[in-house]
Design an enzyme around this catalytic site. Structure first.
Site, PDB file in Angstrom:
ATOM      1  N   CYS A 250      -0.677  -3.298 -16.680  1.00  0.00           N
ATOM      2  CA  CYS A 250      -0.925  -2.324 -15.892  1.00  0.00           C
ATOM      3  C   CYS A 250      -0.308  -2.363 -14.401  1.00  0.00           C
ATOM      4  O   CYS A 250      -0.636  -1.587 -13.751  1.00  0.00           O
ATOM      5  CB  CYS A 250      -2.287  -1.933 -15.735  1.00  0.00           C
TER       6      CYS A 250
ATOM      7  N   HIS B  89       0.757  -1.173   0.152  1.00  0.00           N
ATOM      8  CA  HIS B  89      -0.050   0.012   0.018  1.00  0.00           C
ATOM      9  C   HIS B  89       0.981   1.303  -0.115  1.00  0.00           C
ATOM     10  O   HIS B  89       0.850   2.039  -0.999  1.00  0.00           O
ATOM     11  CB  HIS B  89      -0.772  -0.221   1.194  1.00  0.00           C
TER      12      HIS B  89
HETATM   13  C1  PEP Z   1      -1.971  -5.487 -10.144  1.00  0.00           C
HETATM   14  O1  PEP Z   1      -2.293  -6.423  -9.417  1.00  0.00           O
HETATM   15  O2  PEP Z   1      -1.267  -5.576 -11.079  1.00  0.00           O
HETATM   16  C2  PEP Z   1      -2.670  -4.278 -10.397  1.00  0.00           C
HETATM   17  C3  PEP Z   1      -2.461  -3.170 -10.983  1.00  0.00           C
HETATM   18  O3  PEP Z   1      -3.749  -3.985  -9.248  1.00  0.00           O
HETATM   19  P1  PEP Z   1      -3.720  -3.603  -7.714  1.00  0.00           P
HETATM   20  O4  PEP Z   1      -2.097  -3.452  -7.627  1.00  0.00           O
HETATM   21  O5  PEP Z   1      -4.523  -2.643  -7.554  1.00  0.00           O
HETATM   22  O6  PEP Z   1      -4.064  -5.168  -7.153  1.00  0.00           O
END
Ligand code: PEP
Ligand code: MG
Length: 837
Positions: free
Chosen positions: A794, A418
């Site tokens: 992403c 986080h």
């Molecule tokens: C991921 O899991 O790569 C992602 C982009 O989502 P988050 O980091 O919000 O879990």
């Protein structure tokens, strides 16, 4: 038969190459070709130096025969790349009683004695590796020679051939030493990197007329702007001497004497030489020179030292002046150099008292007073005091504190926990997983074994670029986003052949992404839109609702908030694609963690504390990251995604009314089965139909899936049937492919990397072998089912050059990363496409 190792006189036509004689030798030949006043110089090839290291010498008589009788010589190292280093320069070889006596006549006894003593010292200490302390004391040649004889049990050698032989041997062997080898390998040198040596006739910086030595460059090492920078030491010798207090300025300066005061014509000649080098060597050079009785000699030139900011300014200026093509300006700059321009940094030469080390989770550096919770951070910020938020780990409750802080430091966590993700989004420096910290947030104390105890208000510096925590404040250099940086980004856009979008959750993020010129938003994590305390409470009410009526009431309050958020985002992005990810709140990140939080929530919900506490308990999960997340929430509590879809469509209509039509992209997180997509899609389609019917307005949208579970990658074929795009979420995909918690891996990651279990932290650098294979498989299956499908990445990896390389080769349409990673991503993408041409 053994052949005698050879040497080459540096002339305009001699056979000298960087790959056989090293960069310095080649550069000196270029200076000779430019007709610059370079003293007589001889180059020894890598092959010759290797022979010297094993005791085989060139014919010393013919080597010395190249130079004037009785001349003093210097030897410098010449490796293939400037960064690979090499043994230090040795000056005044050939110095002996006779030369000293001759020098005393022409230059005075004191000057001759000083040169002789310094040579005996350097020969003893640097060449023969005798004890440096023993040679600190002697101040006359007689005493120095006596000390030499005492140590070596033989007189100081008077023969130039003997001296030069020892110097060459010592430098050749130093190159083979373990430390030197490791240092150059760290700079990318191959195992068999060779060393060349350059033997040059000394142009002494001492004499009756204007004499001295200096270095000069014509560009600022900090900004890269044109500026005359250097030092000059009358009656001096060598680079080291220029650090002395009596070294002077180059140009006339009110603070003290300067070279220009006594030798304006020679300075003018140096400027001409600098310009000539810039044109012909296509680089800003730093020149080492001497004046002997007013006569200028250029001894050497190296690529001038520079900060990241100067590196960009120099490359752009060279391209703008037509000296190098734009492609070359782009490829000259290592992508991560740009981080130095985007954020404040600890000045390269600043003193560092390292208190702890962790993962450099968000680049840049900041100094401030320690605070241990979000409210203290806000209080500190309200007083205008910079502060550093120190937490075991962070949660949504800390967001306001994170906004108020200058940097974040956490004991736990890794590259995608986080604190790291939020800090990167906010452009704040962050060090996570600093496991040597012992935090007592109640007593407001921070301890590191063996150091004093730190309390709230004590000053530290967080260097998120290096992952270090420093005691006290550190000297900083400021970001530089205009001028050359902006030009370089424009050029990168012209050459790159993969889309670069930003992960942006708020209008502020989107505005930052726009400043960096992105192709759209590739990931808007909608749960991040609820970190504001008022919204967080409504969000919690929604999560806590025990029956549909309560939930609907909470959703009715969330709808206008979301609609306003999306309208603003769409307007900001002016018709560019915006991918909105439906809620993916790992529940543990959204539940109050302490008593104060529980009480506040009880007040907001008008429920007894005990009831809230027991409900929290009932929602607790053993493995929240594998629990009621993402689409699982969407399937079990469909009203949530329906509310979001409505907000997106209503915002689409509003934002399209004023400008370019908006085509929202709705993305479903944490999918592992095709049926999940089917269910969500049918509900989203139904909401779209309802909004069209109620408003009488048309709009289009795209629905896609975030591939972040291994099963989604394996089943990408059937998932693609219902998806216009697949975006690989490499954070969760890495976590689940390895079975490695993104929040806890920091504890053992360094041991794993040190012992070579993983070559790199897979949360920092994409694991192309494993996670990458799953992605390729998913991409192929997705494409087979739907040839026109859009493919993207992403996760946090997406801004890293190696992930961009992977994505280009895999034929992905775009990558999406935190706004502050966009410049590095663009430059890396441009370099890769230039290299492929
Ligand atoms: C991921 O899991 O790569 C992602 C982009 O989502 P988050 O980091 O919000 O879990
Ligand atoms: Mg994810």
């Amino acid at each position: 038969m053994l052949t005698t190792p050879d040497f080459t006189e540096i002339t305009p036509t001699a056979e000298i190459r960087t790959t056989t004689h090293g960069k310095r030798a080649k550069c000196l030949q270029r200076l000779v070709r430019m007709d610059l006043p370079v003293p007589q110089t001889v180059a020894l090839s890598f092959k010759t130096v290797r022979a010297v290291a094993s005791g085989q010498m060139p014919d010393m008589a013919s080597l010395l025969g190249v130079f004037a009788d009785g001349a003093l010589l210097s030897v410098r190292s010449s490796s293939e790349a400037q960064d690979w280093g090499g043994p230090g320069t040795i000056l005044n070889i050939g110095m002996n009683d006779a030369v000293a006596a001759r020098l005393a006549e022409t230059h005075g006894q004191a000057a001759a004695d000083a040169l002789y003593v310094s040579f005996i010292r350097s020969y003893a200490v640097d060449v023969l590796r005798l004890d440096a302390d023993a040679f600190e004391g002697p101040t006359t040649p007689r005493l120095a020679k006596a000390e030499f004889e005492e140590e070596m049990e033989e007189p100081f050698p008077q023969d130039a051939a003997v001296q030069l032989t020892e110097v060459l041997k010592s430098m050749a062997r130093a190159w083979e030493g373990t430390t030197a080898r490791l240092l150059r390998q760290a700079q990318g040198a191959p195992l068999d990197a060779g060393l060349g040596l350059v033997v040059q006739e000394m142009a002494l910086g001492i004499g009756q007329g204007v004499s001295g030595s200096g270095v000069v460059q014509f560009t600022s090492p900090d900004s890269g702007e044109p500026q005359v920078v250097g030092r000059y030491l009358p009656q001096g010798q060598g680079r080291a001497a220029l650090r002395e207090a009596d070294a002077q300025f180059i140009e006339t300066d009110p603070r003290g004497p300067a070279l220009q005061d006594v030798a304006p014509d020679q300075l003018a000649a140096l400027k001409v030489a600098g310009q000539l080098m810039r044109d012909r060597l296509r680089e800003e050079m730093q020149i080492e020179f001497t004046l002997m009785n007013g006569q200028l000699s250029i001894l050497d030139a190296v690529r001038c030292p520079r900060s990241g900011r100067a590196e960009v300014a120099i490359a752009v200026a060279l391209a703008e002046d037509g000296i190098i093509p734009r492609e070359e300006a782009l490829t000259r700059i290592p992508p991560f150099t740009l981080n130095q321009l985007l954020h404040r940094q600890v000045a390269p030469n600043a003193a560092r008292d390292v208190l702890a080390r962790g993962i450099g989770a968000a680049p840049g550096a900041a100094t401030g007073k320690i605070v241990f919770n979000a409210s203290a951070a806000q209080a500190m910020a309200a007083q205008g005091e910079p502060c550093i938020l120190v937490r075991r780990e962070t949660s949504p409750e800390d967001i306001r504190g994170m906004h108020a802080a200058q940097a974040i430091l956490t004991e736990r966590g890794g590259m995608t926990s986080h604190a790291a993700v939020i800090a990167r989004g906010l452009g704040l420096p962050c060090v996570s997983g600093a496991t040597s910290l012992q935090l007592d947030t109640r007593k407001k104390m921070l301890t590191v074994p063996g150091r004093k105890v730190f309390h709230e208000g004590d000053v530290i510096t967080v260097d998120g670029t290096t992952g270090e925590v420093l005691v006290g404040s550190a000297e900083m250099i400021e970001p530089a986003l205009g001028g050359a940086f902006a030009t370089l980004m424009d050029w990168a856009d012209q050459f790159r052949d993969i889309g670069i979008r930003a992960n942006a959750d708020t209008p502020e993020d989107a505005a930052m992404a726009q400043r960096f010129g992105v192709d759209g938003i590739g990931l808007c994590r909608t749960e991040h839109m609820f970190f504001d305390p008022v919204r967080l409470t409504v969000m919690r009410e929604m999560i806590f609702a025990e029956n549909p009526a309560d939930r609907e009431a909470a959703l009715d309050r969330l709808l206008p908030m979301q609609r306003a958020d999306f309208t603003e985002l769409f307007k900001l992005m002016q018709g560019q694609p915006v991918t909105i990810r439906l809620f993916d709140p790992p529940l543990h990140e959204f539940l109050p963690g302490d008593r104060d939080g529980i009480r506040a929530l009880a007040e907001a919900l008008d429920l007894p504390v005990s009831r809230v506490a027991s409900r929290i308990e009932s929602l607790q999960e053993f493995n929240p990251m594998l629990g009621m997340r993402g689409v699982r929430l969407g399937v079990t509590v469909p009203e949530i995604y329906e509310m979001q879809a409505r907000a997106i469509f209503e915002a689409t209509i509003t934002a399209s009314g004023k400008g370019a039509p908006v085509v929202p992209e709705i993305m479903i997180p944490l999918v592992s089965a095709m049926r999940e997509v089917e269910l969500v899609k049918s509900r989203v389609d139904a909401v779209a139909a309802d909004v069209r019917f109620k408003t009488g307005k048309e709009f289009t949208y795209r629905l896609g899936v975030m591939v972040e579970t291994p099963r989604a990658a394996l089943r990408a074929g059937d998932i693609a049937e219902h998806s216009s795009f697949l975006s690989f979420g490499t954070n969760d995909l890495t976590q689940m492919t390895y079975g490695l918690s993104r929040d806890d891996a920091g504890r053992f990651m360094s041991a794993y990397v040190q012992q070579g279990v993983f070559p790199e932290d897979p949360f920092q650098q994409l694991d192309v072998e494993g996670v990458g294979e799953l992605m390729l498989l998913g991409a192929a299956r997705g494409r087979a089912a739907r040839p026109d499908i859009t493919l993207a990445m992403c996760g946090e990896h997406a801004g890293h050059p190696s992930a961009i390389d992977f994505s280009r080769k895999a034929g992905f349409d775009y990558v999406s990363c935190s706004p502050f990673r966009v410049p590095v991503a663009k430059l890396a993408a441009a370099q890769l496409s230039i290299m492929d041409r």
